[in-house]
Enzyme design. Structure first.
Site, PDB file in Angstrom:
ATOM      1  N   GLN A  36      10.139  39.914  16.974  1.00  0.00           N
ATOM      2  CA  GLN A  36      11.516  39.425  16.972  1.00  0.00           C
ATOM      3  C   GLN A  36      12.384  40.626  16.652  1.00  0.00           C
ATOM      4  OE1 GLN A  36      12.321  35.387  15.749  1.00  0.00           O
ATOM      5  NE2 GLN A  36      13.522  35.958  17.523  1.00  0.00           N
TER       6      GLN A  36
ATOM      7  N   THR B 233       8.758  37.230   9.964  1.00  0.00           N
ATOM      8  CA  THR B 233       7.359  36.871  10.119  1.00  0.00           C
ATOM      9  C   THR B 233       7.128  36.246  11.500  1.00  0.00           C
ATOM     10  OG1 THR B 233       7.210  36.705   7.742  1.00  0.00           O
ATOM     11  CG2 THR B 233       5.454  35.644   8.912  1.00  0.00           C
ATOM     12  N   HIS B 234       8.071  36.476  12.422  1.00  0.00           N
ATOM     13  CA  HIS B 234       8.011  35.847  13.736  1.00  0.00           C
ATOM     14  C   HIS B 234       7.212  36.688  14.725  1.00  0.00           C
ATOM     15  CE1 HIS B 234      12.100  34.140  12.248  1.00  0.00           C
ATOM     16  NE2 HIS B 234      11.073  33.653  11.589  1.00  0.00           N
ATOM     17  N   VAL B 235       5.970  36.978  14.358  1.00  0.00           N
ATOM     18  CA  VAL B 235       5.046  37.602  15.291  1.00  0.00           C
ATOM     19  C   VAL B 235       4.510  36.495  16.198  1.00  0.00           C
ATOM     20  CG1 VAL B 235       4.337  39.710  14.138  1.00  0.00           C
ATOM     21  CG2 VAL B 235       3.455  37.563  13.303  1.00  0.00           C
TER      22      VAL B 235
END
Lengths: 258, 590
Positions: free
Chosen positions: B347, B516-518
């Site tokens: 992101q 944490t938007h992997v």
């Protein structure tokens, strides 16, 4: 794995020691017969354990737990310059920042127990983060030793604590720019940034951890601490919040008098 | 030697958001379900206890509730010519651990993706021509439509009690909502959150500039709410200890506050905590999963046979478990062949900080939560014309003070001292009078970005760590510069005296937290040559293996992922219940 105790193994998996004790005391259903037990839960509702909460332990003043007496004096002298006493607050030393750092280094933060510390250790790019095998505790030990050695040779045999406030400030400023040659694997710049980071953690963390004595930093900036409910103030736009801060341990004026 | 346990119908790996939803749905179907969770049991009263939940040092600085790298780390490098090294502490992102997973410490922002996101390559090709998509950009369609997703978005939003304002009800654009959103069949279950001063100023300014601001859809609840499962949540108190913390008020939606009180009582559900799955076991044909092998916290190994295996761990671990189990064909960056690990995306977290006159502005940013704030969507995805711009994508722009815990949230204007009395004065002046506006932007797949197993580094159990090879593609860097400039115009118009623009730039670093938007690595799609699972999240190679998580995204949209992950969980559960169980086998024939 370097650690062998059951509680240490569980710490790596993210469970609290209190929870571990409560679970074993309750004799929950277990799969295996030795060591630490995984839990099996079925058809029971929420497995709430009475007394399993894991509150932080209040840091108490007293002897150094990690630092030697000499190291402790030097760290106190550093935090006193990073956060000097002035019209806004007491000094970092008087706020307890050196005690905070000492207790942090004596715990899991200092030992990097929860971090990935397996080799091989090899130099990396700045984008890959810290790749040394040095724990924060080791970095302090080596950094303070290198600072002491630097002062003895470059400052007429004086120790850091013997310097004038101006001399301390200019030395710290040079360390911040990584311009002071330190012997050993910990550079002056990385040592400075670690001490600055930990000093700020201590100054702004909940007072229960030993720094930020009597919420001195929170009063300075207007942070109300752990009040946890602002519903009646959300719509009061652009107004000063009227209540004083509260910490996990409450406030000193809540203590019983006499 | 693993001890073989009695057979179960279903084994679910990981009990976070997706595991809890899947397990609950499949229990309702009458199946015997066991969930294996590598971390500990966690509940509100014990682990997010009101007496000490608001503790920045413990939960934010020291990451108490997050995955400990000593248990599982990842390695990282920017490109295949570098040597990947372990993230010795998690920085850029924070995987969760324990019951509730990352859904315990999430922010609570709960979007639906843009309708065209689900057919992104087709959409861009139709609007701008195939030549507008760079050769190395491997974006693709999801293999399903927004219309197919809508009922499942609805189910997740009503489960979580999302508080917001509809922007498009059955095709009718609604005042005060997001006019760019896809059609929704009904309103959010709860009205929008109250707004503090900062987001209000942002919205007023943006509206004057022609934007259409709306309240961020929030899984921190605006009022007491009982969800369709009968679980009751409390009203958010704007406590300011939200993202990275567990909620002590039962007002942030998580597995704990929405599903587990019901699921844990079901006689056909069993949970085993501190049990880490080593691999999915396959039969000799390699086409059928026979169950999983796991190790408990004593180090003892068990084999759990099951008819159906559902991978619901954190997305990185879902990809890793498939690699470790030999399911699917690993991606080869040199040839571009293989699908497992392909299309790993992230992101683009962009931000503008405004410093305002402390004598006139008091934002009280300590009043807030992870999803309390106002947003605009004009700069997101393909909501604006990219024809003349030379890049694709964009992001959701929002002013959302999530709290102001002072170890981490006390910016000072550029040029301020970093210590000493000068620093104290600068910090005191800016603490209450700074305000950030973020733009959480799309991340598009690139040939060079992928996941595989590290050749050198292993976890505590001796298994290879997952290796991330990733850098921000040119397209995304140009997009970030553009949207950040637009956001800065708004912050300037709000009256900031000084502005700091932080567009995401290369190289990607593992050190500072970004989001944490992997996503990606086991892309979903209709073409097995470019996807790992079909649109029902069923493995093309092993039909009795499903995986639910952001790992199935083919690329990332300019939105936080959890709303879409939750919707996909309901959709996969529905496919298993209504299609797979009737005729176990591939649900889509390639």
């Amino acid at each position: 794995m370097s650690k062998t105790s059951a509680a240490d193994r569980l710490d790596v998996l993210g469970t609290s020691r209190r929870r571990f004790l409560a679970s074993t005391a309750m004799g929950l259903v277990v799969l295996a017969t030795s060591g630490v037990k995984a839990r099996v839960l079925f058809g029971t509702g929420l497995p709430w354990d009475s007394g399993a909460t894991d509150p932080p332990r209040q840091v108490l003043p007293g002897p150094w737990q990690f630092f030697t007496p000499r190291e402790g004096e030097v760290v106190e002298a550093i935090v006193e310059r990073l956060i000097p006493a002035d019209e806004l607050s007491v000094s970092g030393k008087d706020a307890g920042c050196a005690v905070f750092i000492d207790r942090q280094l004596a715990g899991h933060y200092g030992t990097s127990d929860r971090l990935y510390m397996k080799g091989p250790f090899q130099p990396g790019l700045p984008t890959q983060g810290d790749q040394t095998d040095l724990t924060p505790a080791k970095k302090y030990r080596l950094g303070l030793k290198a600072l002491d050695a630097h002062c003895r040779t470059a400052m007429d045999g004086k120790g850091f604590t013997d310097l004038s406030p101006e001399q301390k400030d200019s030395l710290l400023a040079a360390m911040e720019k990584d311009e002071v040659a330190f012997d050993g694997p910990v550079g002056s710049g990385s040592f400075f940034s670690l001490v600055l980071q930990n000093t700020m953690e201590g100054f702004f963390a909940d007072p229960i951890y030993g720094g930020n004595r009597d919420m001195v930093s929170w009063k300075m900036i207007g942070f109300p601490g752990t009040r946890y409910d602002y519903r009646d103030f959300v719509l009061k736009h652009n107004q000063k919040y009227p209540l004083p801060p509260v910490s996990i341990g409450g406030r000193s004026d809540w203590a019983r008098k006499g | 030697m693993a001890r073989k346990l009695p057979h179960k119908d279903v084994v679910v790996i990981g009990l976070g958001w997706t595991g809890a939803i899947i397990a609950n749905e499949l229990c309702d179907e009458g199946l015997d379900v066991v969930a294996l969770e590598r971390g500990p049991w966690r509940d509100t009263a014990t682990d997010f206890n009101l007496g000490y939940a608001p503790d920045e040092l413990r939960y934010n600085s020291r990451q108490e509730l997050m995955l400990r790298p000593a248990q599982t780390a990842v390695t990282a490098r920017n490109n295949a010519d570098q040597t990947a090294l372990p993230m010795r502490q998690y920085g850029s992102f924070h995987p969760g651990n324990g019951v509730g997973g990352a859904g315990v410490h999430w922010a609570g922002i709960t979007w639906r993706f843009s309708p065209y996101d689900f057919r992104l390559r087709s959409h861009y090709t139709e609007r701008y021509g195939a030549q507008a998509i760079p050769d190395d950009m491997t974006i693709q369609d999801w293999g399903l439509s927004y219309e197919e997703m809508e009922p499942y978005y609805d189910r997740f939003e009503y489960l979580a009690g999302v508080s917001g304002k509809a922007g498009n009800l059955n095709g009718q654009i609604q005042d005060g909502g997001n006019p760019f959103e896809g059609q929704r069949k009904r309103e959010y279950p709860n009205p929008p959150m109250m707004q503090t001063f900062g987001p209000t100023l942002f919205a007023e300014t943006a509206a004057k500039m022609g934007y259409k601001p709306f309240p961020i859809p929030s899984s921190l609840l605006s009022r007491t709410y009982t969800n369709p499962l009968g679980v009751t949540m409390g009203q958010c108190t704007f406590c300011g200890f939200c993202t990275n913390y567990g909620c002590a008020n039962y007002s942030k939606a998580s597995a704990q506050t929405t599903v587990l009180p019901v699921l844990m009582r079901k006689p056909n559900f069993e949970l085993r905590t501190l049990c880490e799955v080593l691999k999915v076991n396959l039969d000799p044909s390699g086409k059928r999963a026979t169950g999983v092998t796991y190790v408990d916290s004593s180090g003892d190994e068990f084999e759990q046979p099951a008819d159906l295996v559902v991978l619901c761990a954190f997305m990185l671990d879902n990809v890793r478990l498939m690699l470790l189990s030999g399911v699917g064909t690993p991606y080869d960056v040199r040839t571009g062949k293989g699908t497992l690990g392909r299309n790993f995306c992230y992101q683009m977290a962009n931000q503008v900080v405004g410093f305002f006159d402390p004598k006139r502005y008091n934002f009280n940013n300590f009043i807030g939560g992870g999803a309390t704030g106002m947003a605009i969507d004009e700069l997101n995805n393909d909501n604006f014309d990219h024809g003349p711009l030379g890049f694709l994508g964009g992001g959701s722009t929002r002013c959302a003070p999530i709290g102001a815990e002072p170890i981490s949230k006390r910016p000072t204007p550029p040029g301020s001292p970093t210590w000493g009395s000068g620093w104290k004065r600068a910090m005191r002046d800016s603490y209450l009078s700074n305000l950030s506006v973020g733009c959480e932007a799309s991340s598009y797949a690139n040939r060079g970005n992928f996941l595989d197993l590290d050749p050198t580094y292993t976890d505590r159990l001796g298994r290879p760590l997952l290796r991330i090879t990733f850098d921000f593609p040119d397209n995304d860097v140009r997009m970030s510069a553009y949207v950040t400039g637009k956001v800065a115009e708004i912050v300037r118009a709000m009256g900031a005296q000084q502005i700091v623009e932080n567009p995401r730039t290369r190289p990607w670093s593992v050190v500072p937290y970004q989001s944490t938007h992997v996503v990606g690595g086991t892309a979903m799609g209709m073409d097995p040559s470019t996807s790992v699972v079909n649109p029902y999240l069923q493995s093309w190679d092993v039909p009795n293996l499903f995986t639910v998580g952001a790992n199935v995204f083919p690329q990332n949209s300019g939105f936080n992922p959890t709303g879409t992950v939750g919707a996909l969980a309901f959709r996969a559960a529905d496919a298993i219940r209504t299609r797979y169980l009737k005729s176990p086998g591939p649900l889509v024939h390639a």
